[in-house]
Design a protein around this motif. Structure first.
Motif, PDB file in Angstrom:
ATOM      1  N   GLN A  37     -31.475 -30.947  17.087  1.00  0.00           N
ATOM      2  CA  GLN A  37     -32.726 -30.754  16.363  1.00  0.00           C
ATOM      3  C   GLN A  37     -32.972 -32.322  15.736  1.00  0.00           C
ATOM      4  OE1 GLN A  37     -31.931 -27.961  13.263  1.00  0.00           O
ATOM      5  NE2 GLN A  37     -32.638 -26.147  14.676  1.00  0.00           N
ATOM      6  N   HIS A  68     -31.038 -24.622   5.211  1.00  0.00           N
ATOM      7  CA  HIS A  68     -30.927 -24.394   6.410  1.00  0.00           C
ATOM      8  C   HIS A  68     -31.813 -25.129   7.519  1.00  0.00           C
ATOM      9  CE1 HIS A  68     -27.726 -21.272   5.814  1.00  0.00           C
ATOM     10  NE2 HIS A  68     -28.517 -21.176   4.885  1.00  0.00           N
ATOM     11  N   VAL A  69     -32.652 -25.868   6.831  1.00  0.00           N
ATOM     12  CA  VAL A  69     -33.720 -26.660   7.361  1.00  0.00           C
ATOM     13  C   VAL A  69     -33.731 -28.206   6.918  1.00  0.00           C
ATOM     14  CG1 VAL A  69     -36.336 -27.225   8.167  1.00  0.00           C
ATOM     15  CG2 VAL A  69     -35.142 -24.813   8.016  1.00  0.00           C
ATOM     16  N   ARG A  83     -26.191 -27.773  17.385  1.00  0.00           N
ATOM     17  CA  ARG A  83     -27.554 -27.184  16.986  1.00  0.00           C
ATOM     18  C   ARG A  83     -28.290 -28.195  16.299  1.00  0.00           C
ATOM     19  NH1 ARG A  83     -28.893 -21.775  12.862  1.00  0.00           N
ATOM     20  NH2 ARG A  83     -30.795 -22.844  12.282  1.00  0.00           N
ATOM     21  N   PHE A  84     -27.585 -28.499  15.253  1.00  0.00           N
ATOM     22  CA  PHE A  84     -28.087 -29.714  14.274  1.00  0.00           C
ATOM     23  C   PHE A  84     -28.156 -31.065  14.897  1.00  0.00           C
ATOM     24  CE2 PHE A  84     -27.203 -33.572  11.496  1.00  0.00           C
ATOM     25  CZ  PHE A  84     -28.106 -33.197  10.402  1.00  0.00           C
ATOM     26  N   PHE A 110     -22.797 -26.672   8.310  1.00  0.00           N
ATOM     27  CA  PHE A 110     -24.277 -26.375   8.461  1.00  0.00           C
ATOM     28  C   PHE A 110     -24.251 -24.956   8.612  1.00  0.00           C
ATOM     29  CE2 PHE A 110     -25.124 -30.790   9.958  1.00  0.00           C
ATOM     30  CZ  PHE A 110     -25.283 -31.351   8.588  1.00  0.00           C
ATOM     31  N   TYR A 111     -25.276 -24.603   8.192  1.00  0.00           N
ATOM     32  CA  TYR A 111     -26.102 -22.935   8.677  1.00  0.00           C
ATOM     33  C   TYR A 111     -25.084 -21.963   8.153  1.00  0.00           C
ATOM     34  CZ  TYR A 111     -28.374 -26.370  11.537  1.00  0.00           C
ATOM     35  OH  TYR A 111     -29.146 -27.361  11.992  1.00  0.00           O
ATOM     36  N   HIS A 161     -22.777 -24.907  15.386  1.00  0.00           N
ATOM     37  CA  HIS A 161     -23.505 -25.512  14.369  1.00  0.00           C
ATOM     38  C   HIS A 161     -23.917 -26.998  14.292  1.00  0.00           C
ATOM     39  CE1 HIS A 161     -22.682 -21.835  11.904  1.00  0.00           C
ATOM     40  NE2 HIS A 161     -22.898 -21.391  13.009  1.00  0.00           N
ATOM     41  N   TYR A 164     -22.367 -31.215   4.569  1.00  0.00           N
ATOM     42  CA  TYR A 164     -23.620 -30.472   3.921  1.00  0.00           C
ATOM     43  C   TYR A 164     -24.120 -31.096   2.846  1.00  0.00           C
ATOM     44  CZ  TYR A 164     -26.504 -26.995   1.717  1.00  0.00           C
ATOM     45  OH  TYR A 164     -27.424 -26.271   0.799  1.00  0.00           O
TER      46      TYR A 164
END
Length: 180
Positions: free
Chosen positions: A144, A113-114, A140-141, A105-106, A137, A84
């Motif tokens: 993206q 978080h962005v 998701r990262f 993350f998150y 998590h 992170y």
């Protein structure tokens, strides 16, 4: 200067920094093994000590201040909270790549978080059996950011996967340094 000499010179100017996890120390078994893999291809890894800071965002501030003092491109690597920290600092500082192990993350108490403005070279490794940071998590990262994602049959510490991680780290470093 020949092309090979120029590449070697650029490699030596690249700063590789390791960000350890919340309850870890800068130089544990994982970071020592990664540093040796980096050394084999001509990079020296530095591992700042964040043990005096429990707050992940204070760690980000310290890393960002350290990056601002460096001359030359940087590659960031980190595990758990350190992942992170590396990604959050990369938002504020131009980096060549991110290598993230079970990144935290998150999570509710973390400020970022962005993640925008990240380098193209991103590799994420996460254990399917992680009981600290949900594997979703990292999925998701990675989705993206179109990152390389490797999911391994291991837990949060990825302690049984070092033999799988080392060649991925070497390949990542070779890719990231070509982008600097």
């Amino acid at each position: 200067m020949t092309e090979l000499t120029a590449e070697k010179s650029r490699m030596n100017d690249t700063h590789l920094l390791w960000c350890h996890g919340s309850l870890s120390q800068p130089w544990g078994a994982k970071s020592i093994a990664l540093a040796e893999a980096a050394r084999e291809i001509g990079l020296t890894m530095e591992a700042p000590d964040f043990q005096d800071l429990e707050d992940p965002d204070l760690r980000v501030a310290r890393l960002t201040a350290h990056l601002a003092e460096l001359d030359g491109p940087a590659i960031l690597a980190g595990s758990s909270m350190g992942g992170y920290v590396a990604a959050a600092a990369a938002r504020e500082f131009d980096t060549c790549g991110l290598f993230l192990l079970a990144p935290a993350f998150y999570l509710p108490d973390y400020a970022v978080h962005v993640f925008s403005g990240l380098p193209e070279a991103i590799t994420v490794i996460h254990g399917w059996d992680d009981d600290v940071v949900p594997v979703e998590h990292s999925i998701r990262f990675a989705g993206q950011h179109r990152a390389r994602l490797h999911l391994l049959p291991d837990g949060h510490r990825l302690s049984t996967s070092l033999e799988d991680i080392l060649p991925l780290f070497t390949r990542f470093l070779e890719t990231a340094r070509k982008r600097d």
